[in-house]
Design a protein around this motif. Structure first.
Motif, mmCIF file in Angstrom:
data_model
loop_
_atom_site.group_PDB
_atom_site.id
_atom_site.type_symbol
_atom_site.label_atom_id
_atom_site.label_comp_id
_atom_site.label_asym_id
_atom_site.label_seq_id
_atom_site.Cartn_x
_atom_site.Cartn_y
_atom_site.Cartn_z
ATOM 1 N N ASP A 24 9.300 8.427 -21.466
ATOM 2 C CA ASP A 24 7.851 8.321 -21.483
ATOM 3 C C ASP A 24 7.287 9.008 -20.231
ATOM 4 O OD1 ASP A 24 5.186 7.420 -21.056
ATOM 5 O OD2 ASP A 24 5.565 5.618 -22.221
ATOM 6 N N GLY A 25 6.432 9.981 -20.432
ATOM 7 C CA GLY A 25 5.894 10.779 -19.324
ATOM 8 C C GLY A 25 5.218 9.963 -18.242
ATOM 9 N N GLU A 26 4.500 8.908 -18.622
ATOM 10 C CA GLU A 26 3.812 8.078 -17.631
ATOM 11 C C GLU A 26 4.809 7.329 -16.756
ATOM 12 O OE1 GLU A 26 0.851 5.579 -19.426
ATOM 13 O OE2 GLU A 26 -0.061 7.276 -20.483
ATOM 14 N N ILE A 27 5.879 6.864 -17.347
ATOM 15 C CA ILE A 27 6.888 6.113 -16.590
ATOM 16 C C ILE A 27 7.637 7.021 -15.621
ATOM 17 C CG2 ILE A 27 9.055 4.813 -16.770
ATOM 18 C CD1 ILE A 27 7.932 3.672 -19.432
ATOM 19 N N ILE A 28 8.069 8.205 -16.091
ATOM 20 C CA ILE A 28 8.812 9.073 -15.179
ATOM 21 C C ILE A 28 7.916 9.668 -14.096
ATOM 22 C CG2 ILE A 28 10.699 9.519 -16.784
ATOM 23 C CD1 ILE A 28 9.572 12.229 -17.371
ATOM 24 N N ALA A 29 6.636 9.871 -14.396
ATOM 25 C CA ALA A 29 5.696 10.322 -13.361
ATOM 26 C C ALA A 29 5.567 9.255 -12.278
ATOM 27 C CB ALA A 29 4.334 10.643 -13.961
ATOM 28 N N GLN A 30 5.531 7.979 -12.681
ATOM 29 C CA GLN A 30 5.434 6.878 -11.718
ATOM 30 C C GLN A 30 6.699 6.789 -10.858
ATOM 31 O OE1 GLN A 30 2.697 5.145 -11.004
ATOM 32 N NE2 GLN A 30 3.866 4.229 -9.332
ATOM 33 N N ILE A 31 7.864 6.986 -11.486
ATOM 34 C CA ILE A 31 9.129 6.967 -10.726
ATOM 35 C C ILE A 31 9.111 8.073 -9.674
ATOM 36 C CG2 ILE A 31 11.618 7.440 -10.890
ATOM 37 C CD1 ILE A 31 11.484 6.092 -13.695
ATOM 38 N N TYR A 32 8.655 9.270 -10.061
ATOM 39 C CA TYR A 32 8.609 10.382 -9.112
ATOM 40 C C TYR A 32 7.628 10.091 -7.968
ATOM 41 C CZ TYR A 32 8.282 14.999 -7.103
ATOM 42 O OH TYR A 32 8.300 16.050 -6.222
ATOM 43 N N LYS A 33 6.466 9.544 -8.295
ATOM 44 C CA LYS A 33 5.487 9.198 -7.257
ATOM 45 C C LYS A 33 6.084 8.224 -6.244
ATOM 46 C CE LYS A 33 1.472 9.525 -10.284
ATOM 47 N NZ LYS A 33 0.388 8.769 -10.937
ATOM 48 N N GLU A 34 6.803 7.210 -6.731
ATOM 49 C CA GLU A 34 7.416 6.229 -5.840
ATOM 50 C C GLU A 34 8.474 6.880 -4.945
ATOM 51 O OE1 GLU A 34 8.793 3.097 -8.435
ATOM 52 O OE2 GLU A 34 6.733 2.574 -9.005
ATOM 53 N N ARG A 35 9.232 7.832 -5.489
ATOM 54 C CA ARG A 35 10.230 8.548 -4.681
ATOM 55 C C ARG A 35 9.564 9.347 -3.567
ATOM 56 N NH1 ARG A 35 14.368 11.232 -9.101
ATOM 57 N NH2 ARG A 35 15.247 9.271 -9.878
ATOM 58 N N VAL A 36 8.486 10.036 -3.911
ATOM 59 C CA VAL A 36 7.775 10.846 -2.926
ATOM 60 C C VAL A 36 7.194 9.954 -1.826
ATOM 61 C CG1 VAL A 36 5.772 12.352 -2.558
ATOM 62 C CG2 VAL A 36 7.297 12.761 -4.499
ATOM 63 N N MET A 37 6.632 8.820 -2.208
ATOM 64 C CA MET A 37 6.079 7.885 -1.217
ATOM 65 C C MET A 37 7.179 7.371 -0.290
ATOM 66 S SD MET A 37 2.821 7.731 -1.655
ATOM 67 C CE MET A 37 2.289 6.234 -0.900
ATOM 68 N N LYS A 38 8.344 7.062 -0.847
ATOM 69 C CA LYS A 38 9.450 6.525 -0.046
ATOM 70 C C LYS A 38 10.029 7.586 0.881
ATOM 71 C CE LYS A 38 13.589 3.738 -0.582
ATOM 72 N NZ LYS A 38 14.484 3.069 -1.512
ATOM 73 N N ARG A 39 10.196 8.818 0.374
ATOM 74 C CA ARG A 39 10.752 9.914 1.179
ATOM 75 C C ARG A 39 9.755 10.449 2.188
ATOM 76 N NH1 ARG A 39 13.297 12.652 -3.905
ATOM 77 N NH2 ARG A 39 11.293 13.619 -4.218
ATOM 78 N N GLY A 40 8.495 10.414 1.805
ATOM 79 C CA GLY A 40 7.462 10.988 2.648
ATOM 80 C C GLY A 40 7.199 12.458 2.353
ATOM 81 N N TYR A 41 7.870 13.006 1.367
ATOM 82 C CA TYR A 41 7.651 14.397 0.966
ATOM 83 C C TYR A 41 8.187 14.577 -0.452
ATOM 84 C CZ TYR A 41 12.643 15.121 1.489
ATOM 85 O OH TYR A 41 14.005 15.025 1.336
ATOM 86 N N GLY A 42 7.833 15.704 -1.027
ATOM 87 C CA GLY A 42 8.356 16.064 -2.340
ATOM 88 C C GLY A 42 8.247 17.562 -2.526
ATOM 89 N N SER A 43 9.285 18.161 -3.083
ATOM 90 C CA SER A 43 9.245 19.615 -3.290
ATOM 91 C C SER A 43 8.581 19.950 -4.605
ATOM 92 C CB SER A 43 10.661 20.198 -3.246
ATOM 93 O OG SER A 43 11.447 19.648 -4.276
ATOM 94 N N GLY A 44 8.086 18.943 -5.287
ATOM 95 C CA GLY A 44 7.375 19.178 -6.533
ATOM 96 C C GLY A 44 8.166 18.709 -7.733
ATOM 97 N N ALA A 45 7.445 18.309 -8.731
ATOM 98 C CA ALA A 45 8.047 17.924 -10.003
ATOM 99 C C ALA A 45 8.255 19.216 -10.770
ATOM 100 C CB ALA A 45 7.131 16.962 -10.741
ATOM 101 N N TRP A 46 9.446 19.774 -10.665
ATOM 102 C CA TRP A 46 9.707 21.101 -11.151
ATOM 103 C C TRP A 46 9.356 21.259 -12.625
ATOM 104 C CZ3 TRP A 46 12.350 23.695 -14.799
ATOM 105 C CH2 TRP A 46 12.391 25.072 -14.623
ATOM 106 N N GLY A 47 8.533 22.250 -12.933
ATOM 107 C CA GLY A 47 8.172 22.602 -14.298
ATOM 108 C C GLY A 47 7.084 21.757 -14.929
#
Length: 198
Positions: free
Chosen positions: A164-187
């Motif tokens: 589900d796109g909404e769920i995986i987008a939320q997982i990615y957002k949480e990862r970026v918040m925890k890491r403090g950066y993100g190289s982008g959700a590729w594609g």
């Protein structure tokens, strides 16, 4: 109904190719065809990133827009599938796809092509769910069994997310918040014409 999407977190991919192997084994993909592949950018240099690539099951899929025989269709879940019975092997879909996902195996000399093949999000094809005909043409239909694509399930670092796109987008957002950066959700922006805001 959920809109199925893929997301590759390039900060986690370690180029192990488990996703590629899982796909080939699950669907008995023929030699010379890779429904999924791992590409490394800036290999061996600072900033090196690996991404796993396959059909992203785009919103307004460009492959469907250029197909002269309309062999592409989108399911209620947003999965872009095709009919091998209708495909004429012209290759237009390959050139239109920003991810190089559709592949036409060579079946003879002088560039003659067979039927196009691509990632099905483990959702089979137009034949009856779980039928022998569906498996022979498209591989396993894991979505009909309530499962997600095997490539994402086999990803040891959980770089490749599917569902589900909404769920995986939320997982990615949480990862970026925890890491403090993100190289982008590729594609993501190319395929779905939206961004993931953290």
């Amino acid at each position: 109904m959920a809109r199925m999407k893929f997301l590759c977190d390039a900060d986690r991919c370690i180029e192990c190719n488990a996703c590629v192997t899982a796909c080939k084994n699950e669907h008995e993909v023929p030699w010379g065809i890779n429904r999924r592949r791992v590409v490394t950018i800036n290999d061996g240099k600072p900033g090196e990133r690996s991404v796993t690539m396959a059909c992203m099951h785009c919103t307004d899929a460009p492959c469907a827009a250029v197909c002269p025989v309309n062999c592409f269709y989108t399911t209620a879940d947003g999965v872009v599938l095709h009919s091998k019975d209708l495909c004429i092997g012209c290759g237009y879909c390959f050139y239109a796809c920003p991810f190089g996902a559709p592949q036409c195996p060579k079946v003879g000399n002088f560039g003659s092509r067979g039927k196009m093949d691509k990632c099905t999000f483990c959702a089979g094809g137009p034949e009856a769910d779980g039928s022998k005909e569906e498996y022979e043409k498209y591989g396993a239909n894991r979505l009909a069994e309530g499962k997600l694509p095997l490539c994402a399930e086999m990803c040891s670092t959980k770089s490749l997310l599917a569902g589900d796109g909404e769920i995986i987008a939320q997982i990615y957002k949480e990862r970026v918040m925890k890491r403090g950066y993100g190289s982008g959700a590729w594609g993501w922006k190319t395929a779905y014409r939206e961004t993931i805001e953290s």
